[in-house]
Motif scaffolding. Structure first.
Motif, PDB file in Angstrom:
ATOM      1  N   ALA A  78      36.339  45.996  44.453  1.00  0.00           N
ATOM      2  CA  ALA A  78      36.787  46.354  43.103  1.00  0.00           C
ATOM      3  C   ALA A  78      36.272  47.743  42.751  1.00  0.00           C
ATOM      4  O   ALA A  78      36.996  48.565  42.192  1.00  0.00           O
ATOM      5  N   PHE A  92      38.813  30.651  30.615  1.00  0.00           N
ATOM      6  CA  PHE A  92      37.383  30.734  30.310  1.00  0.00           C
ATOM      7  C   PHE A  92      37.134  30.162  28.931  1.00  0.00           C
ATOM      8  O   PHE A  92      37.692  30.673  27.956  1.00  0.00           O
TER       9      PHE A  92
ATOM     10  N   GLU B 281      36.289  30.053  40.544  1.00  0.00           N
ATOM     11  CA  GLU B 281      37.408  30.955  40.247  1.00  0.00           C
ATOM     12  C   GLU B 281      37.091  31.913  39.111  1.00  0.00           C
ATOM     13  O   GLU B 281      37.543  33.060  39.117  1.00  0.00           O
ATOM     14  N   GLN B 282      36.360  31.428  38.120  1.00  0.00           N
ATOM     15  CA  GLN B 282      36.012  32.296  36.997  1.00  0.00           C
ATOM     16  C   GLN B 282      35.132  33.440  37.489  1.00  0.00           C
ATOM     17  O   GLN B 282      35.310  34.587  37.086  1.00  0.00           O
ATOM     18  N   THR B 284      34.932  34.612  40.627  1.00  0.00           N
ATOM     19  CA  THR B 284      35.673  35.551  41.483  1.00  0.00           C
ATOM     20  C   THR B 284      36.604  36.418  40.647  1.00  0.00           C
ATOM     21  O   THR B 284      36.765  37.598  40.921  1.00  0.00           O
ATOM     22  N   LYS B 285      37.194  35.839  39.605  1.00  0.00           N
ATOM     23  CA  LYS B 285      38.080  36.647  38.746  1.00  0.00           C
ATOM     24  C   LYS B 285      37.315  37.836  38.166  1.00  0.00           C
ATOM     25  O   LYS B 285      37.773  38.970  38.238  1.00  0.00           O
ATOM     26  N   LEU B 286      36.126  37.572  37.623  1.00  0.00           N
ATOM     27  CA  LEU B 286      35.356  38.661  37.021  1.00  0.00           C
ATOM     28  C   LEU B 286      34.859  39.639  38.092  1.00  0.00           C
ATOM     29  O   LEU B 286      34.710  40.828  37.827  1.00  0.00           O
ATOM     30  N   MET B 287      34.633  39.131  39.302  1.00  0.00           N
ATOM     31  CA  MET B 287      34.240  40.042  40.384  1.00  0.00           C
ATOM     32  C   MET B 287      35.376  40.992  40.733  1.00  0.00           C
ATOM     33  O   MET B 287      35.136  42.154  41.043  1.00  0.00           O
ATOM     34  N   THR B 288      36.615  40.509  40.667  1.00  0.00           N
ATOM     35  CA  THR B 288      37.742  41.419  40.956  1.00  0.00           C
ATOM     36  C   THR B 288      37.831  42.504  39.878  1.00  0.00           C
ATOM     37  O   THR B 288      38.472  43.520  40.064  1.00  0.00           O
ATOM     38  N   LEU B 289      37.193  42.253  38.744  1.00  0.00           N
ATOM     39  CA  LEU B 289      37.181  43.277  37.694  1.00  0.00           C
ATOM     40  C   LEU B 289      35.955  44.177  37.807  1.00  0.00           C
ATOM     41  O   LEU B 289      35.696  45.003  36.938  1.00  0.00           O
ATOM     42  N   GLY B 290      35.164  43.969  38.871  1.00  0.00           N
ATOM     43  CA  GLY B 290      34.077  44.901  39.157  1.00  0.00           C
ATOM     44  C   GLY B 290      32.675  44.398  38.871  1.00  0.00           C
ATOM     45  O   GLY B 290      31.707  45.115  39.060  1.00  0.00           O
ATOM     46  N   LEU B 291      32.528  43.154  38.407  1.00  0.00           N
ATOM     47  CA  LEU B 291      31.185  42.636  38.139  1.00  0.00           C
ATOM     48  C   LEU B 291      30.589  42.035  39.417  1.00  0.00           C
ATOM     49  O   LEU B 291      31.317  41.538  40.259  1.00  0.00           O
ATOM     50  N   THR B 292      29.255  42.061  39.507  1.00  0.00           N
ATOM     51  CA  THR B 292      28.606  41.310  40.576  1.00  0.00           C
ATOM     52  C   THR B 292      28.631  39.839  40.181  1.00  0.00           C
ATOM     53  O   THR B 292      28.906  39.503  39.032  1.00  0.00           O
ATOM     54  N   GLU B 295      26.325  39.268  37.237  1.00  0.00           N
ATOM     55  CA  GLU B 295      26.873  39.776  35.974  1.00  0.00           C
ATOM     56  C   GLU B 295      27.990  38.877  35.465  1.00  0.00           C
ATOM     57  O   GLU B 295      28.106  38.616  34.271  1.00  0.00           O
TER      58      GLU B 295
END
Ligand SMILES: Nc1ncnc2c1ncn2[C@@H]1O[C@H](COP(=O)(O)OP(=O)(O)OP(=O)(O)O)[C@@H](O)[C@H]1O
Ligand SMILES: [Mg+2]
Lengths: 244, 306
Positions: A78, A92, B281-282, B284-292, B295
């Motif tokens: 990303a 969520f 899934e939640q 991984t979704k946020l990881m695709t937006l750049g979070l570790t 985070e």
């Protein structure tokens, strides 16, 4: 530039292993607008997940701008500029639409900025920014919010997985305009998985994926008629044999 | 007047950096530290036991009452009764909170028993925040009880928040709801380390068209444990919805035992309880937006307990 080299994905299935992707090699030039299409179950989403890092391929390598990213995490990819809008986005409890947009953009957004992303997917910003991204949103709403987050992320490579799925006619018209704009601006590499003629017609190039392989690839004028004539991907065999 | 520890705790439990507007009563280590009454809101000390009576005049409009409690002495056990008498048609916002700073080695405890008599058509929001801090080995213990009586047409929103530092808590909430009255109970809880929390609740829907909505959100981390017993009883034509959601992490344990009782054919009661880890899934979704991953987890918990 994105390059897949001999990518295979094998998963355990009832009778032995199943190959979902079979030795796919593929390059994607920068700033091109490419549509991937093909029959259900052909491997399109799997391909997207492998690029984003949601799935590790059983064999093969992925290069992004010359760097081998096969072993990189989702977050690392990303950060390098890859983004992916899920076919079925998760929900969520307690997280707001504005939170997701902020996370996607990587900074606090002004009200106007946040609104502009929602407007691009045909959502009335005023009604949605404060809503929770939970089960109270309809399928089409969640889907459009998902697309808005990818727009907000504004990555160099944007992958959208069936952005049209479940979206009403009015919003779909707005969405096509948004994709048309992305196409005309030619600033990003766009990979859209789609079954929709109106999106397919925007493409610089079409990639046809079926049976875990790239079956055809070329300009719209060449590939689309082939699909309509069902000369490459159809499953006529089922009807011929009268059983499944 | 207030020392640094007191000020810091007040900020945590009452969002107050200084003495707020409205009626105020600050209790510190069992003593009245500060009190301020308004024309419509009178706070008086009880004479028979520890605690205060708070009288809110009928038709009081949009006033605030702040009654924070601070415990800073290690080993201090505080038991206090606060009774609210809210007049007909009054609209008030009540903020209570308890903060314990225990730097010693003895257990400190505050048990607050709050009783609300909510008059006809009165509208009340009641927020209670709990916070514990301190470096000592002494435990920080809070055992609050909230008892509410809602007259016809009254409406109460009860929000309880306990996010950090309380080692042991046993909460009990009881509400009797009259005709056309409604109560919303929102509970937010986070436990970590080896903390233990129990929340027990009885809501009686006694008057026709009484309503309740109970929303409990909790996160249990590390080796902490939580138990919920939300119980709703419908004794007439009424509506009740209980929703318990818990996120469990590490080696934590959560039990939810909701109970709904319909004693009338027109009582409509629903309960939902869900306990589970954060959906992969939640993250991984946020990881695709750049979070570790860390985070992403933090954002998800922050939203969940908002
Ligand atoms: N984890 C898995 N285990 C077993 N089979 C899987 C798994 N994931 C995907 N598949 C199978 O792999 C094939 C390809 O799936 P994929 O989701 O990539 O298809 P698709 O081309 O995106 O289809 P659609 O157009 O329906 O979205 C399907 O037959 C699917 O059932
Ligand atoms: Mg798919």
């Amino acid at each position: 530039m994105l390059e897949l080299r001999n990518i295979s994905v094998t998963v355990p299935a009832e009778n032995g292993d199943a190959d979902i992707l079979k030795n796919i090699s593929l390059t994607l030039e920068d700033k091109k607008f490419v549509v991937v299409t093909g029959p259900n179950g052909g491997g399109k989403t799997t391909l997207a997940k492998v690029i984003m890092g949601l799935l590790t391929p059983s064999a093969g390598q992925i290069f992004y701008n010359g760097q081998d990213i096969t072993a990189l995490s989702i977050a690392q990819r990303a950060k390098l500029g890859i983004s992916y809008g899920f076919q079925q986005p998760p929900r969520f409890k307690g997280m707001k639409v504005s939170d997701l947009l902020r996370i996607a953009a990587g900074r606090f957004l002004t009200h106007e900025e946040a609104c502009s992303y929602l407007t691009k997917v045909g959502l009335c910003a005023r009604d949605y920014l404060d809503r929770d991204v939970d089960t109270s949103l309809s399928g089409g709403e969640v889907k459009r919010i998902e697309i808005a987050t990818v727009l907000a992320k504004n990555a160099d490579l944007m992958i959208y997985d069936e952005p049209e799925a479940g979206i009403d006619l009015w919003s779909f018209a707005r969405l096509t305009e948004t994709f048309q704009e992305l196409h005309d601006q030619q600033q990003k590499t766009i990979l859209i998985i789609s079954h929709q003629e109106r999106i397919i017609r925007l493409a610089d190039e079409i990639i046809l994926v079926a049976n875990g392989q790239v079956q055809e690839r070329g300009p719209v004028e060449k590939i689309y008629p082939m699909i309509l004539n069902d000369t490459v991907a159809g499953c006529n065999r089922l009807e011929v044999e009268g059983k499944c | 007047m207030l020392n640094e520890i007191q000020k810091r705790i007040l900020e945590q439990v009452a969002d107050m950096a200084k003495i707020p507007e409205g009626a105020v009563n600050i209790r510190s280590d069992g003593q009245k530290e500060y009190r301020h009454n308004t024309k419509n809101i009178q706070i008086t000390s009880k004479t028979d036991k520890e605690g205060i009576d708070i009288h809110i005049a009928p038709f009081t409009k949009d006033e605030e009452v702040h009654i924070p409690v601070i415990v800073t002495q290690s080993g201090f056990h505080d038991l206090v009764y606060n009774d609210f008498f809210i007049g007909e048609g009054a609209q008030v916002n009540i903020v209570a909170g308890c903060g314990i700073s225990n730097c010693g080695d003895c257990d400190s405890e505050h048990d607050g028993i709050h009783t609300f008599h909510v008059g006809k058509n009165a509208k009340v929001t009641y927020t209670e925040k709990h916070y514990g801090e301190g470096t000592g080995t002494g435990k920080r213990i809070l055992n609050p009880q909230t008892i509410l009586y809602l007259e016809e047409g009254a409406s109460v929103t009860l929000e309880t928040v306990q996010i950090k530092g309380v080692d042991d808590t046993k909460r009990y909430t009881k509400a009797e709801i009259g005709k056309d009255a409604e109560i919303t109970i929102q509970e937010k809880l986070l436990t970590h380390g080896d903390q233990h929390a129990v929340s027990e609740m009885d809501v009686f829907l006694n008057g026709e068209n009484a309503k309740t909505r109970v929303i409990s959100r909790s996160v249990a981390q590390d080796t902490s444990s939580q138990i919920f017993y939300p119980r709703v009883e419908g004794n007439c034509a009424c509506f009740g919805h209980v929703q318990c959601d818990a996120i469990i992490m590490g080696n934590a344990k959560v039990r939810a035992i909701p109970e709904i009782t319909c004693n009338h054919v027109d009582a409509s009661l629903i309960h939902e309880a869900a306990i589970g880890r954060i959906a992969g899934e939640q993250i991984t979704k946020l990881m695709t937006l750049g979070l570790t991953a860390e985070e992403a987890e933090e954002e998800i918990l922050k939203g969940f307990l908002r």
